[in-house]
Design a protein around this motif. Sequence first.
Motif, PDB file in Angstrom:
ATOM      1  N   ALA A   1       0.830  -1.214   0.000  1.00 26.29           N
ATOM      2  CA  ALA A   1       0.000   0.000   0.000  1.00 26.29           C
ATOM      3  C   ALA A   1       0.858   1.256   0.000  1.00 26.29           C
ATOM      4  O   ALA A   1       0.659   2.164   0.804  1.00 26.29           O
ATOM      5  CB  ALA A   1      -0.956  -0.004   1.195  1.00 26.29           C
ATOM      6  N   GLN A   2       1.828   1.300  -0.907  1.00 27.16           N
ATOM      7  CA  GLN A   2       2.725   2.459  -0.960  1.00 27.16           C
ATOM      8  C   GLN A   2       2.014   3.685  -1.539  1.00 27.16           C
ATOM      9  O   GLN A   2       2.025   4.752  -0.947  1.00 27.16           O
ATOM     10  CB  GLN A   2       3.970   2.105  -1.770  1.00 27.16           C
ATOM     11  N   MET A   3       1.446   3.558  -2.732  1.00 25.56           N
ATOM     12  CA  MET A   3       0.597   4.593  -3.336  1.00 25.56           C
ATOM     13  C   MET A   3       1.271   5.954  -3.430  1.00 25.56           C
ATOM     14  O   MET A   3       0.607   6.989  -3.447  1.00 25.56           O
ATOM     15  CB  MET A   3      -0.721   4.723  -2.546  1.00 25.56           C
ATOM     16  N   ASN A   4       2.582   5.955  -3.461  1.00 23.50           N
ATOM     17  CA  ASN A   4       3.332   7.210  -3.433  1.00 23.50           C
ATOM     18  C   ASN A   4       4.715   6.979  -4.045  1.00 23.50           C
ATOM     19  O   ASN A   4       5.508   6.210  -3.485  1.00 23.50           O
ATOM     20  CB  ASN A   4       3.459   7.688  -1.977  1.00 23.50           C
ATOM     21  N   PRO A   5       5.026   7.609  -5.179  1.00 25.81           N
ATOM     22  CA  PRO A   5       6.347   7.410  -5.789  1.00 25.81           C
ATOM     23  C   PRO A   5       7.511   7.758  -4.869  1.00 25.81           C
ATOM     24  O   PRO A   5       8.579   7.136  -4.950  1.00 25.81           O
ATOM     25  CB  PRO A   5       6.314   8.350  -7.005  1.00 25.81           C
ATOM     26  N   ALA A   6       7.325   8.731  -3.985  1.00 27.80           N
ATOM     27  CA  ALA A   6       8.396   9.099  -3.064  1.00 27.80           C
ATOM     28  C   ALA A   6       8.686   7.965  -2.094  1.00 27.80           C
ATOM     29  O   ALA A   6       9.845   7.651  -1.800  1.00 27.80           O
ATOM     30  CB  ALA A   6       8.019  10.376  -2.298  1.00 27.80           C
ATOM     31  N   VAL A   7       7.638   7.318  -1.589  1.00 26.46           N
ATOM     32  CA  VAL A   7       7.815   6.171  -0.692  1.00 26.46           C
ATOM     33  C   VAL A   7       8.487   5.023  -1.430  1.00 26.46           C
ATOM     34  O   VAL A   7       9.405   4.371  -0.916  1.00 26.46           O
ATOM     35  CB  VAL A   7       6.460   5.724  -0.119  1.00 26.46           C
ATOM     36  N   THR A   8       8.051   4.768  -2.658  1.00 22.08           N
ATOM     37  CA  THR A   8       8.646   3.693  -3.457  1.00 22.08           C
ATOM     38  C   THR A   8      10.128   3.942  -3.702  1.00 22.08           C
ATOM     39  O   THR A   8      10.949   3.022  -3.606  1.00 22.08           O
ATOM     40  CB  THR A   8       7.904   3.573  -4.799  1.00 22.08           C
ATOM     41  N   LEU A   9      10.504   5.177  -4.015  1.00 24.35           N
ATOM     42  CA  LEU A   9      11.911   5.495  -4.254  1.00 24.35           C
ATOM     43  C   LEU A   9      12.728   5.378  -2.971  1.00 24.35           C
ATOM     44  O   LEU A   9      13.916   5.026  -3.015  1.00 24.35           O
ATOM     45  CB  LEU A   9      12.040   6.898  -4.843  1.00 24.35           C
ATOM     46  N   ALA A  10      12.112   5.651  -1.821  1.00 28.67           N
ATOM     47  CA  ALA A  10      12.814   5.468  -0.549  1.00 28.67           C
ATOM     48  C   ALA A  10      13.096   3.988  -0.304  1.00 28.67           C
ATOM     49  O   ALA A  10      14.184   3.611   0.148  1.00 28.67           O
ATOM     50  CB  ALA A  10      11.995   6.054   0.597  1.00 28.67           C
ATOM     51  N   PHE A  11      12.131   3.119  -0.620  1.00 31.09           N
ATOM     52  CA  PHE A  11      12.351   1.679  -0.500  1.00 31.09           C
ATOM     53  C   PHE A  11      13.406   1.207  -1.499  1.00 31.09           C
ATOM     54  O   PHE A  11      14.186   0.295  -1.195  1.00 31.09           O
ATOM     55  CB  PHE A  11      11.050   0.923  -0.724  1.00 31.09           C
ATOM     56  N   LEU A  12      13.426   1.812  -2.678  1.00 32.62           N
ATOM     57  CA  LEU A  12      14.446   1.452  -3.668  1.00 32.62           C
ATOM     58  C   LEU A  12      15.830   1.884  -3.204  1.00 32.62           C
ATOM     59  O   LEU A  12      16.804   1.136  -3.336  1.00 32.62           O
ATOM     60  CB  LEU A  12      14.116   2.107  -5.014  1.00 32.62           C
ATOM     61  N   ALA A  13      15.931   3.085  -2.640  1.00 30.18           N
ATOM     62  CA  ALA A  13      17.221   3.600  -2.182  1.00 30.18           C
ATOM     63  C   ALA A  13      17.800   2.755  -1.061  1.00 30.18           C
ATOM     64  O   ALA A  13      19.031   2.637  -0.938  1.00 30.18           O
ATOM     65  CB  ALA A  13      17.074   5.052  -1.722  1.00 30.18           C
ATOM     66  N   THR A  14      16.933   2.155  -0.244  1.00 33.37           N
ATOM     67  CA  THR A  14      17.397   1.295   0.855  1.00 33.37           C
ATOM     68  C   THR A  14      17.359  -0.178   0.462  1.00 33.37           C
ATOM     69  O   THR A  14      17.521  -1.044   1.316  1.00 33.37           O
ATOM     70  CB  THR A  14      16.535   1.514   2.105  1.00 33.37           C
ATOM     71  N   ARG A  15      17.092  -0.436  -0.806  1.00 36.23           N
ATOM     72  CA  ARG A  15      17.124  -1.780  -1.390  1.00 36.23           C
ATOM     73  C   ARG A  15      16.110  -2.726  -0.750  1.00 36.23           C
ATOM     74  O   ARG A  15      16.356  -3.922  -0.604  1.00 36.23           O
ATOM     75  CB  ARG A  15      18.535  -2.352  -1.341  1.00 36.23           C
ATOM     76  N   ARG A  16      14.959  -2.161  -0.404  1.00 36.08           N
ATOM     77  CA  ARG A  16      13.850  -2.983   0.075  1.00 36.08           C
ATOM     78  C   ARG A  16      13.072  -3.577  -1.094  1.00 36.08           C
ATOM     79  O   ARG A  16      12.369  -4.574  -0.930  1.00 36.08           O
ATOM     80  CB  ARG A  16      12.917  -2.146   0.961  1.00 36.08           C
TER      81      ARG A  16
END
Length: 279
Positions: free
Chosen positions: A71-86
């Motif tokens: 339930a991310q629904m937010n590109p900023a949240v998704t990019l934060a997970f990508l930056a931390t390799r989640r």
Amino acid sequence: MTLREELQRRQFWRALLAEVLGSLVFVSAVLGSSVPGPGGDLATGGPLYPALAAGMVAVSLGHCFGEISGAQMNPAVTLAFLATRRIDLLKAGAYILAQCLGATLGAGILYLALPLKSAAECYVNKVSSEGNAGQALGMEALATFQLVFTIFSVEEQRRREGAEPGNLAIGFSLGAGVLFAGRFSGGSMNPARSLGPAIITGIWEHHWVYWIGPVLGAILAGVSHEFFFAAGASRHKLLACLTCKDVEMVETASVSRSSLSTVTQTAVRAKQANKHDHN
């Protein structure tokens, strides 16, 4: 897992559909709460109604789609997970496209339902006339930082305890962000929420603020939590992320060492207490 294998997985497409539908519902709820009140007053309620709508719908969507896509629904949240390799790059890119599509559909549905199309201008996040783009950028970054830091804290607690206590905390954090940033920038904290109305209305003034600010704040929050404040944070974990190694393996080893250290310390304390009682 290869690209072909990922695209063949049913779970992958379920997650994308969840992000589309979740973003559609979220943006529809937030924009619907911004519809002019009686008499055409666009300022009725100020940022209070959008803040309440955003917080409550985030809680409900977390229960609906949390187990499917996060339930991310937010590109900023998704990019934060990508930056931390989640999450990996493929899933992050697909999620962002799905979120932007859902947000655009949600804004379009609300636009078609409006009796007066000119009222759609209230959908678009705008820099306050009393401020400037730099101030709005800073407020978006700050508001998104506290939101994403809360999300990462909740995710860590879920991994450790397997409980489901955090949707309410995320909803409160989102509502608070809209309230304290709303007067300056509209309190978007979500590039997709800003993109959808911009596409529908054609109003792109200072649109870059609503990408750079939230993305910057989200990545800073994710990185600071994962590598400095989380229970498994360590220098080795940070180096593993920077050198593209397996972060989860390093984190597991770190937590195991921490647990072993705790057990050892507890045994030493018990032994000292028994010796004291014997004396």
